[in-house]
Design an enzyme around this catalytic site. Structure first.
Site, PDB file in Angstrom:
ATOM      1  N   ASP A  14       4.592   3.730  -4.198  1.00 16.99           N
ATOM      2  CA  ASP A  14       3.835   4.884  -3.718  1.00 16.99           C
ATOM      3  C   ASP A  14       2.449   4.505  -3.197  1.00 16.99           C
ATOM      4  O   ASP A  14       1.645   5.391  -2.861  1.00 16.99           O
ATOM      5  CB  ASP A  14       3.745   5.959  -4.796  1.00 16.99           C
ATOM      6  N   ASP A  38      12.097   9.044  -2.502  1.00 16.09           N
ATOM      7  CA  ASP A  38      10.691   9.255  -2.142  1.00 16.09           C
ATOM      8  C   ASP A  38      10.153   8.142  -1.248  1.00 16.09           C
ATOM      9  O   ASP A  38       9.267   8.353  -0.422  1.00 16.09           O
ATOM     10  CB  ASP A  38       9.806   9.321  -3.399  1.00 16.09           C
TER      11      ASP A  38
END
Ligand code: GLY
Length: 381
Positions: free
Chosen positions: A94, A157
């Site tokens: 991320d 994601d």
């Protein structure tokens, strides 16, 4: 009629975010407590994966309005995030969300060399997570999720994080970043996206040979369900991958995902359940709704020059508007006295902590969607 609705929404957004910028300044918000944000409320501190959404929103609003208040605080938050680049061991995949919405957005607005160098540093860190023989970017480090063996996990994601690599290739001319991104997208297309357009949240893949080992539980109801936020990451992420590569399969995958999302939303008054394939108990995830809405608008833009594209463009655009309108009516808090806009967010299906709150990424993707409808969006993904 729609245009008028968008204009009204834009005026409310400006008033709300201006008031928030004056209160929040260069703090880093996540979820309001008692109506107000606190700085760095999550245990991960500066490393928390959501810390780019506030500067991302500020850069978007600076781009849209030219108002310097947004730029001042966005640049100040970016400064706070830069030391993370010297501690790659504390970061995970991320890093894309963190630095696309801070350094990359800053570079796009200002052309600042330091911001550009930070984008490249962040891309190098993300690229170092690539498991070449397995063909995927590993999501987490051992111990990131206490009690869970995260080895070999690739997750939906991460499709959004790939934009950091595609953009790094475009900035530097070095194709290897984009090659890594596309190798990961190919593996995600093979293992995460199902024939009906729904997607698993997590796949475990053997890093030595790329074989699928299992589908572990993720943030949805079950490994075989359809966690709505994950559907949004897939829809938006494959649209981005197509925009960066022109690879037809990515566009087809994005469209399949969009059609699955549109069907699931249309049978539920255009409101986003936490999981589209799970027992329905009325719980929503507004953040999924905002990601899907902004993703559909991106897809509408992506298809518009394709064969029969104008019709498909309208299909995706009108679905996005239905979703935004339904969520605005039920969830949006436009009071300028309190923080957070899109209430009814959910962190995960089996976790009701903080359920119902507005979450910073829901507000970020609402901002993107409104600015796309106003032709004021700063392209970052
Ligand atoms: N990237 C984690 C989430 O969507 O909650």
């Amino acid at each position: 009629m729609t245009e008028e609705w968008v204009n009204v929404l834009f005026v409310k957004l400006q008033a709300k975010l201006h008031a928030e910028a004056e209160r929040v300044k260069s703090d880093i918000p996540f979820i309001p407590i008692g109506g107000h944000y606190r700085d760095l409320m999550m245990p991960g501190g500066l490393c928390w994966w959501c810390n780019g959404f506030w500067p991302g929103m500020l850069w978007q609003m600076n781009h849209a309005s030219g108002d310097e208040i947004y730029r001042t605080y966005a640049a100040a938050v970016d400064e706070r995030l830069v030391p993370l680049l010297d501690e790659p061991g504390k970061l995970d995949h991320d890093i894309g969300f963190l630095f696309i919405l801070s350094a990359l957005a800053e570079y796009n607005v200002t052309g600042n060399e330091a911001a550009k160098n930070n984008v490249i540093k962040a891309a190098d860190i993300l690229a170092s997570r690539f498991r070449r023989n397995g063909g995927f970017i590993e999501a987490w480090n051992p111990g990131t999720i206490p009690g869970t063996d995260t080895s070999g996990m690739m997750i939906a994601d991460c499709m959004m994080n790939l934009s950091l690599l595609y953009r790094a290739s475009e900035i530097t001319g070095n194709k290897s970043y984009a090659e890594i991104a596309s190798a990961h997208a190919d593996t995600a297309m093979r293992y995460l996206v199902r024939p009906d357009g729904s997607a698993a949240h997590i796949a475990r893949v053997n890093p030595e040979n790329g074989e699928l080992t299992e589908y572990p539980s993720g943030q949805g109801f079950a490994p075989e369900s359809a966690w709505s936020r994950g559907q949004g990451w897939i829809l938006y992420g494959f649209t981005n991958a197509w925009k960066h590569t022109g690879k037809k399969e990515y566009l087809e995958t994005a469209k399949r995902s969009a059609h699955y999302c549109i069907s699931a939303l249309a049978v539920n008054d255009w409101l986003p359940a936490v999981d589209f394939r799970a027992p329905q108990d009325g719980r929503m995830d507004s953040t999924a709704g905002m990601i899907i809405a902004s993703g559909l608008l991106e897809l509408a833009d992506a298809v518009k020059n394709e064969e029969l594209g104008e019709h498909e463009c309208e299909l995706y655009r009108s679905a996005a508007i239905k979703l935004l309108k339904a969520c605005d009516e039920k969830f949006d808090n436009w009071s300028t006295e309190t923080d957070g806009i899109v209430t009814n967010g959910s962190l995960r299906y089996h976790d009701d902590r903080m359920y119902g709150a507005s979450i910073i990424y829901g507000d970020y993707y609402l901002t993107e969607a409104v600015l796309k409808l106003k032709d004021l969006y700063l392209s970052v993904w």
